[in-house]
Motif scaffolding. Sequence first.
Motif, mmCIF file in Angstrom:
data_model
loop_
_atom_site.group_PDB
_atom_site.id
_atom_site.type_symbol
_atom_site.label_atom_id
_atom_site.label_comp_id
_atom_site.label_asym_id
_atom_site.label_seq_id
_atom_site.Cartn_x
_atom_site.Cartn_y
_atom_site.Cartn_z
ATOM 1 N N CYS A 375 0.753 -1.267 -0.049
ATOM 2 C CA CYS A 375 -0.213 -0.152 -0.057
ATOM 3 C C CYS A 375 0.839 1.149 -0.219
ATOM 4 N N ALA A 376 1.872 1.244 0.742
ATOM 5 C CA ALA A 376 2.850 2.546 0.817
ATOM 6 C C ALA A 376 3.630 2.669 -0.459
ATOM 7 N N PHE A 377 3.932 1.502 -1.128
ATOM 8 C CA PHE A 377 4.572 1.544 -2.412
ATOM 9 C C PHE A 377 3.718 2.265 -3.479
ATOM 10 N N ILE A 378 2.135 1.705 -3.481
ATOM 11 C CA ILE A 378 1.143 2.172 -4.432
ATOM 12 C C ILE A 378 1.025 3.698 -4.308
ATOM 13 N N ILE A 379 1.218 4.237 -2.878
ATOM 14 C CA ILE A 379 0.878 5.785 -2.539
ATOM 15 C C ILE A 379 2.125 6.498 -3.143
ATOM 16 N N TRP A 380 3.302 6.046 -3.059
ATOM 17 C CA TRP A 380 4.407 6.862 -3.286
ATOM 18 C C TRP A 380 4.460 6.837 -5.025
ATOM 19 N N VAL A 381 4.032 5.702 -5.451
ATOM 20 C CA VAL A 381 3.979 5.634 -6.995
ATOM 21 C C VAL A 381 2.985 6.625 -7.577
ATOM 22 N N VAL A 382 2.055 6.644 -7.223
ATOM 23 C CA VAL A 382 0.904 7.593 -7.640
ATOM 24 C C VAL A 382 1.092 9.118 -7.376
ATOM 25 N N TRP A 383 1.834 9.335 -6.123
ATOM 26 C CA TRP A 383 2.240 10.854 -5.807
ATOM 27 C C TRP A 383 3.367 11.040 -6.780
ATOM 28 N N LEU A 384 4.297 10.090 -7.206
ATOM 29 C CA LEU A 384 5.304 10.517 -8.096
ATOM 30 C C LEU A 384 4.929 10.693 -9.493
ATOM 31 N N ALA A 385 3.762 10.023 -9.849
ATOM 32 C CA ALA A 385 2.933 10.059 -11.114
ATOM 33 C C ALA A 385 2.231 11.522 -11.304
ATOM 34 N N MET A 386 1.705 11.937 -10.189
ATOM 35 C CA MET A 386 1.142 13.156 -10.067
ATOM 36 C C MET A 386 2.177 14.350 -10.348
ATOM 37 N N GLN A 387 3.231 14.138 -9.707
ATOM 38 C CA GLN A 387 4.303 15.099 -9.818
ATOM 39 C C GLN A 387 5.058 15.201 -11.014
ATOM 40 N N THR A 388 5.327 14.270 -11.590
ATOM 41 C CA THR A 388 6.196 14.277 -12.831
ATOM 42 C C THR A 388 5.709 13.638 -14.345
ATOM 43 N N GLY A 389 4.347 13.034 -13.898
ATOM 44 C CA GLY A 389 3.791 12.441 -15.383
ATOM 45 C C GLY A 389 4.341 11.054 -15.549
ATOM 46 N N TRP A 390 5.140 10.572 -14.751
ATOM 47 C CA TRP A 390 5.812 8.930 -14.817
ATOM 48 C C TRP A 390 5.576 8.281 -13.619
ATOM 49 N N PRO A 391 5.018 7.303 -13.441
ATOM 50 C CA PRO A 391 4.651 6.351 -14.627
ATOM 51 C C PRO A 391 3.075 6.764 -15.261
ATOM 52 N N ALA A 392 2.940 6.731 -16.654
ATOM 53 C CA ALA A 392 2.094 7.278 -17.174
ATOM 54 C C ALA A 392 0.641 7.085 -16.863
ATOM 55 N N GLN A 393 0.502 5.481 -16.513
ATOM 56 C CA GLN A 393 -0.730 4.929 -16.293
ATOM 57 C C GLN A 393 -1.515 5.829 -15.134
ATOM 58 N N PRO A 394 -0.848 5.655 -13.860
ATOM 59 C CA PRO A 394 -1.346 6.360 -12.781
ATOM 60 C C PRO A 394 -1.705 7.690 -13.074
ATOM 61 N N ALA A 395 -0.760 8.420 -13.536
ATOM 62 C CA ALA A 395 -0.815 9.787 -14.102
ATOM 63 C C ALA A 395 -2.317 9.906 -14.720
ATOM 64 N N ALA A 396 -2.544 9.235 -15.738
ATOM 65 C CA ALA A 396 -3.634 9.093 -16.753
ATOM 66 C C ALA A 396 -4.916 8.922 -15.757
ATOM 67 N N ASN A 397 -4.794 7.907 -14.893
ATOM 68 C CA ASN A 397 -5.893 7.690 -14.003
ATOM 69 C C ASN A 397 -6.333 8.553 -13.033
ATOM 70 N N VAL A 398 -5.303 9.278 -12.409
ATOM 71 C CA VAL A 398 -5.484 10.665 -11.576
ATOM 72 C C VAL A 398 -6.349 11.702 -12.474
ATOM 73 N N ALA A 399 -5.822 11.876 -13.787
ATOM 74 C CA ALA A 399 -6.408 12.863 -14.447
ATOM 75 C C ALA A 399 -7.848 12.556 -14.989
ATOM 76 N N ARG A 400 -8.046 11.183 -15.047
ATOM 77 C CA ARG A 400 -9.444 10.945 -15.563
ATOM 78 C C ARG A 400 -10.496 11.053 -14.364
ATOM 79 N N LEU A 401 -9.975 10.585 -13.096
ATOM 80 C CA LEU A 401 -10.810 10.436 -12.054
ATOM 81 C C LEU A 401 -11.021 11.994 -11.300
ATOM 82 N N ALA A 402 -10.071 12.787 -11.494
ATOM 83 C CA ALA A 402 -10.226 14.230 -10.790
ATOM 84 C C ALA A 402 -9.841 15.327 -11.996
#
Length: 575
Positions: A375-402
């Motif tokens: 769970c902690a790893f997922i939280i960090w990965v999604v945060w990294l995607a929000m900040q940098t756009g990478w990984p692309a899939q979590p960043a796209a999910n955030v953009a779609r949901l919010a």
Amino acid sequence: MTNPTPAIVTQSAVRRLPRVALWLFCLAYVLPGLLGREPWKGNEITAFGHMLALSEGVSSWLNPSVWGVAPDLDALLPYWLGALAIQLSPSWLSADLASRIPFAFLLGLTLASTWYGAYYLALSPQAQPVAFAFGGEAQPKDYARTLADCSVLALIACLGLAQLSHEASPIVAQLAFASCAFYGIAALPYHPKYSLSALIVGLAGLCLSGAPSFAVLMAAGSGLLCLLDRQSTDAATGRRHAIWLLLTGIGVAALATLLDVWHWRLQALHNDWSYWRSLLRLLVWFTWPVWPLALVTVWRWRLQWTSLHWSRHLVLPMWFASLSVVTGLLTLSAERTLLLSLPALATLAAFALPTLRRSMAAFIDWFTLLFFSGCAFIIWVVWLAMQTGWPAQPAANVARLAPGFEPSFGVFAFAVALLATAAWTWLVVWRVGRHRHALWKSLVLPAGGAALCWLLLMTLWLPLLDFARSYKPWVKQIQTIMASHGNANTSCMMTYGLDIGQMTAFHYHGGYEIESLNDKTKPQKAECEWLLVDNDLRPELSQVVRLNEWRRIQTIRRPSDNNEDATLYRRRTQP
């Protein structure tokens, strides 16, 4: 006759958990969620609306209401606490943060009451471990203190406790006062005066927090158990305790009648299997991980509660938990009522630890390690995607949901999250190392993992959660549209079909004086320039206003929510 105890515990197994570590666990759990966020939609923003109305003097303290609507719960004390906190807070402290401060103390009271309740139950003679032939068994006070530590760690580890316990809402007050009553009944044989005080505070607090029926049932059932208890006290003392509880229950009933806070909210049993399946699923995840340990306790200690000479350290928490679970299954807000069962279930879970096999303890450790680390790893990965756009899939999910969310980098939040992750890594390394076994070691990882994930959510993900759960972005979006079509700085807004939480958001975040048209008998203020209507009620709008006086501007959807639309109107003829 005393039944044999299944607990075999050495003195080395009850060595003291450092108080600093226990305090840090509690602080790391209580403080995140208190600071830096807006009131979230749902029960919290609705309760905040009533607190704000009381603090502004537009609502009666004995009959709270806002825009003509009374609270869903006949709760007085939680709204009083929030309103007083707002009134007494300095000007630089926001009203929503001030309203949450008393509820942070109530969560602390829950943890403290659970600790002391488990401590006095563990002091019961029937709860003590097996006495060794040549000595070396755990001493009663050391054993009780260790199990009390374990009960707090188990409570922190509960998945269902995280969000609901950090809301400024009546359910947190109910949780705290139910825990206080639990401590009062547990400590009756040891400190009758203090226990009676805790019982009066707990049961009266439950009555004033919207649960008078629950308080009366708790007093009556606990009084019956004290009357039947022949192991902890003599017959005369048991009768005296039962009378105290009966009188307290009568006093609570009289208080509820005087303040007119009785309200029957139980619903009939459903005959739909899918409904019961969803409730069972809720019960499983909401009370994880204490319910498997509680079942272990019930089974391993079965001789102590199935015989005529039952033990209070098992029957009392079983009674509290059963009352809460059954009540939760019969109410519309099952998860909120289930919250009241967690202190008792955590206490039962602690009594499983002296009977756990080493293989079971190892399974708990490894499962917890993998689950919370993942769970902690997922939280960090999604945060990294929000900040940098990478990984692309979590960043796209955030953009779609919010849609419309713009990430921001907070240095302090990042530093706290990094420090918490480092502490978790150290804890994992320490736990898998070769150290002497202590009973509390099996719950260090569950409690630490739950605290870690909650802290990461409240630091790294807080801007995203605020955007998704708060009404503030919606208010700002509508204000921008108002500014593009005229004056957005007007002090008045009329609404139709909006609920209390939505109207509170426009009053608090937008600074508008809200005139609700939900009450069709109330005269309208002609000077209001803007009208905001729930989109589902637009066909009924002609029944409350003259449509030829209003011009439709736009339908605005709340960001991150496809089911929350409102249509904005502007008056054609300016006053």
